[in-house]
Design an enzyme around this catalytic site. Sequence first.
Site, mmCIF file in Angstrom:
data_model
loop_
_atom_site.group_PDB
_atom_site.id
_atom_site.type_symbol
_atom_site.label_atom_id
_atom_site.label_comp_id
_atom_site.label_asym_id
_atom_site.label_seq_id
_atom_site.Cartn_x
_atom_site.Cartn_y
_atom_site.Cartn_z
ATOM 1 N N ALA A 138 69.669 -0.275 15.189
ATOM 2 C CA ALA A 138 69.466 -0.158 13.699
ATOM 3 C C ALA A 138 69.056 -1.684 13.491
ATOM 4 O O ALA A 138 69.859 -2.541 13.475
ATOM 5 C CB ALA A 138 70.874 0.161 12.939
ATOM 6 N N GLY A 139 67.910 -1.773 13.247
ATOM 7 C CA GLY A 139 67.433 -3.130 12.463
ATOM 8 C C GLY A 139 66.622 -3.182 11.591
ATOM 9 O O GLY A 139 67.311 -3.248 10.380
ATOM 10 N N ARG A 251 66.655 -13.892 1.292
ATOM 11 C CA ARG A 251 65.168 -13.842 1.622
ATOM 12 C C ARG A 251 64.420 -15.158 1.185
ATOM 13 O O ARG A 251 63.814 -15.663 1.927
ATOM 14 C CB ARG A 251 64.554 -12.524 1.479
ATOM 15 N N ARG A 276 44.125 -40.068 15.910
ATOM 16 C CA ARG A 276 43.426 -39.716 17.030
ATOM 17 C C ARG A 276 41.942 -40.144 16.931
ATOM 18 O O ARG A 276 41.269 -39.462 15.992
ATOM 19 C CB ARG A 276 43.670 -38.150 17.275
ATOM 20 N N GLN A 345 47.092 -26.672 17.233
ATOM 21 C CA GLN A 345 45.793 -26.805 17.593
ATOM 22 C C GLN A 345 45.059 -28.230 17.198
ATOM 23 O O GLN A 345 44.189 -28.719 18.145
ATOM 24 C CB GLN A 345 44.997 -25.855 16.819
ATOM 25 N N GLY A 349 46.119 -30.687 23.269
ATOM 26 C CA GLY A 349 46.834 -31.073 24.590
ATOM 27 C C GLY A 349 48.289 -31.514 24.136
ATOM 28 O O GLY A 349 49.122 -31.070 24.625
ATOM 29 N N GLU A 372 66.161 -11.242 9.008
ATOM 30 C CA GLU A 372 66.162 -10.826 7.710
ATOM 31 C C GLU A 372 65.306 -9.656 7.115
ATOM 32 O O GLU A 372 64.926 -9.799 5.918
ATOM 33 C CB GLU A 372 66.460 -12.145 6.795
HETATM 34 N N1 COS Z 1 69.341 -3.275 -4.088
HETATM 35 C C1 COS Z 1 70.061 -2.125 -4.670
HETATM 36 N N2 COS Z 1 69.989 -0.979 -4.079
HETATM 37 C C2 COS Z 1 69.198 -0.718 -3.160
HETATM 38 C C3 COS Z 1 68.164 -1.616 -2.505
HETATM 39 C C4 COS Z 1 68.364 -2.999 -3.148
HETATM 40 N N3 COS Z 1 67.762 -4.076 -2.779
HETATM 41 N N4 COS Z 1 67.245 -1.411 -1.795
HETATM 42 C C5 COS Z 1 67.475 -0.003 -1.708
HETATM 43 N N5 COS Z 1 68.683 0.291 -2.323
HETATM 44 C C6 COS Z 1 69.399 1.764 -2.758
HETATM 45 C C7 COS Z 1 68.126 2.678 -3.122
HETATM 46 O O1 COS Z 1 67.870 2.641 -4.494
HETATM 47 C C8 COS Z 1 68.839 4.098 -2.685
HETATM 48 O O2 COS Z 1 69.823 4.381 -3.572
HETATM 49 P P1 COS Z 1 69.579 5.917 -4.244
HETATM 50 O O3 COS Z 1 69.904 6.796 -3.131
HETATM 51 O O4 COS Z 1 70.596 5.824 -5.309
HETATM 52 O O5 COS Z 1 68.309 6.118 -4.557
HETATM 53 C C9 COS Z 1 69.587 3.708 -1.402
HETATM 54 O O6 COS Z 1 69.917 2.030 -1.500
HETATM 55 C C10 COS Z 1 68.922 3.716 -0.052
HETATM 56 O O7 COS Z 1 67.587 3.250 -0.314
HETATM 57 P P2 COS Z 1 66.132 3.529 0.497
HETATM 58 O O8 COS Z 1 66.212 5.155 0.707
HETATM 59 O O9 COS Z 1 65.246 2.751 0.088
HETATM 60 O O10 COS Z 1 66.832 3.477 2.021
HETATM 61 P P3 COS Z 1 65.968 3.100 3.395
HETATM 62 O O11 COS Z 1 67.099 3.576 4.430
HETATM 63 O O12 COS Z 1 64.691 3.876 3.450
HETATM 64 O O13 COS Z 1 65.669 1.510 3.737
HETATM 65 C C11 COS Z 1 64.886 -0.645 3.804
HETATM 66 C C12 COS Z 1 65.228 0.787 3.022
HETATM 67 C C13 COS Z 1 63.895 -0.305 4.923
HETATM 68 C C14 COS Z 1 64.342 -1.348 2.606
HETATM 69 C C15 COS Z 1 66.193 -1.250 4.308
HETATM 70 O O14 COS Z 1 66.673 -0.291 5.353
HETATM 71 C C16 COS Z 1 65.984 -2.653 4.981
HETATM 72 O O15 COS Z 1 65.903 -3.673 3.949
HETATM 73 N N6 COS Z 1 65.703 -2.642 6.097
HETATM 74 C C17 COS Z 1 65.639 -3.911 6.745
HETATM 75 C C18 COS Z 1 66.923 -4.542 6.916
HETATM 76 C C19 COS Z 1 67.096 -6.001 7.569
HETATM 77 O O16 COS Z 1 66.605 -6.975 6.968
HETATM 78 N N7 COS Z 1 67.403 -6.193 8.739
HETATM 79 C C20 COS Z 1 67.273 -7.283 9.331
HETATM 80 C C21 COS Z 1 68.653 -7.557 9.939
HETATM 81 S S1 COS Z 1 69.829 -8.272 8.768
HETATM 82 S S2 COS Z 1 69.854 -10.273 9.017
#
Ligand code: COS
Length: 392
Positions: A138-139, A251, A276, A345, A349, A372
């Site tokens: 899960a990433g 972010r 250089r 670049q 070297g 992130e």
């Molecule tokens: N703020 C508040 N709520 C949010 C939100 C945000 N920024 N982003 C999503 N939500 C809510 C959505 O509105 C949704 O709620 P509802 O069910 O009420 O509509 C719920 O959360 C689920 O959202 P969504 O369906 O968009 O989720 P997904 O599983 O499709 O994932 C992404 C969305 C891809 C954007 C998310 O998984 C993500 O950010 N992934 C990257 C994570 C990351 O940064 N990993 C790196 C490691 S952390 S250092």
Amino acid sequence: MSDEKKVTILNYFLTEEQQMIVDVARQITEEKIIPQRAELDENEEFPTGILKEMAQADLFGLYIPEEYGGFGGGCFDMVLALEQFAKGCVGIATSFAASALGAYPILISGSDELKQYYMPLIASGEKLAAFGLTEANAGSDASGIQTTAVLVGDEWVLNGTKQWITNAGDASIYSIIAITDRAKGARGASMFVVEDTDPGFSYGVKEKKLGIRASSTRELIFKDCRIPASRLIGRQGTGFFTVMKTLDLSRPGIASLGVGLGQAALDEAVTYAKQRVQFGKPIISFQAVQHILADMAIQLEASRALVYASARHIDNGGNDVSKPSSMCKVMATDMAMKVTTDAVQILGGYGYMREYPVEKMMRDAKILQIYEGTNQIQRNVIGQALNKEYSR
Ligand code: COS
């Protein structure tokens, strides 16, 4: 190399307070980070002493409200400090930034009791924090986590493993997301504070990385790890939303690491190009080189402007913060990868040799496009926001 002396950047009309943050962070960068960065990178050593200097300068509390022992600033103040640190070393700046990432969930969703207890410790820099989301499977798919938390009497019992956690082993306070009700999907995850001394909590081995080698990256292992019920952050089932809001806030900080890094790479490239000599002239007199430098400067300044504007949008209560947060993260970190590669670049070297700092800059830039949230995930967030906006 200080901005005023060497380069002209746009005037962003910082307040006196904001300029003070820049000056303090720049001084630490010039006096502490730059002299030590190569050695810390080479030895993959955590920058404990430098983080203490940052704490003494009261920088760990920049974004924490005054009532919890902080400076009372926001996202923009963090952006300003991180940009300066990243001019010295993105690995060291990442260790500083990751403590904020660990603190945000408590600040965003935690009870007053949790904030009263943990924020002063984090604000003073006495304790470092960290954020535990990522797992082996899960990433990008943040809701696909497997770590579980079950309430047994008045304790939560955590089981699972978090992977690639920045500050792991060096932090004392961990904000962790775990599944509390698998059937509920995004509403089945919750966040908890875990402390380094909690029973059943341990670390995996330190990872060996391409870049940001002064930061530590390890697994967090929970084996029947028991924590008091009061360490639940916010309400049960709100963990995924807290994580998303945390990332919205953090972010722009990653984006500012790209800006600081890009500035440092441009500084090195211009300085070298002026010294250089080839074909009897400094290479900066050749248009082929000038055009590369010009593109670096344009992309850098455009990124800085977007990062600053996005952070100010967030601090001033602007709407739909996910989109600007993701936009500036993509733009500034893609820019950093490009600009650091161009700097290597230009130095040719020499640029490829460890004796010069630009090869490290190029290695450090890569993670900014990955952690992130990968830049592909950021584009998904932006695309989804556009889709929503145009349906209104
Ligand atoms: N703020 C508040 N709520 C949010 C939100 C945000 N920024 N982003 C999503 N939500 C809510 C959505 O509105 C949704 O709620 P509802 O069910 O009420 O509509 C719920 O959360 C689920 O959202 P969504 O369906 O968009 O989720 P997904 O599983 O499709 O994932 C992404 C969305 C891809 C954007 C998310 O998984 C993500 O950010 N992934 C990257 C994570 C990351 O940064 N990993 C790196 C490691 S952390 S250092």
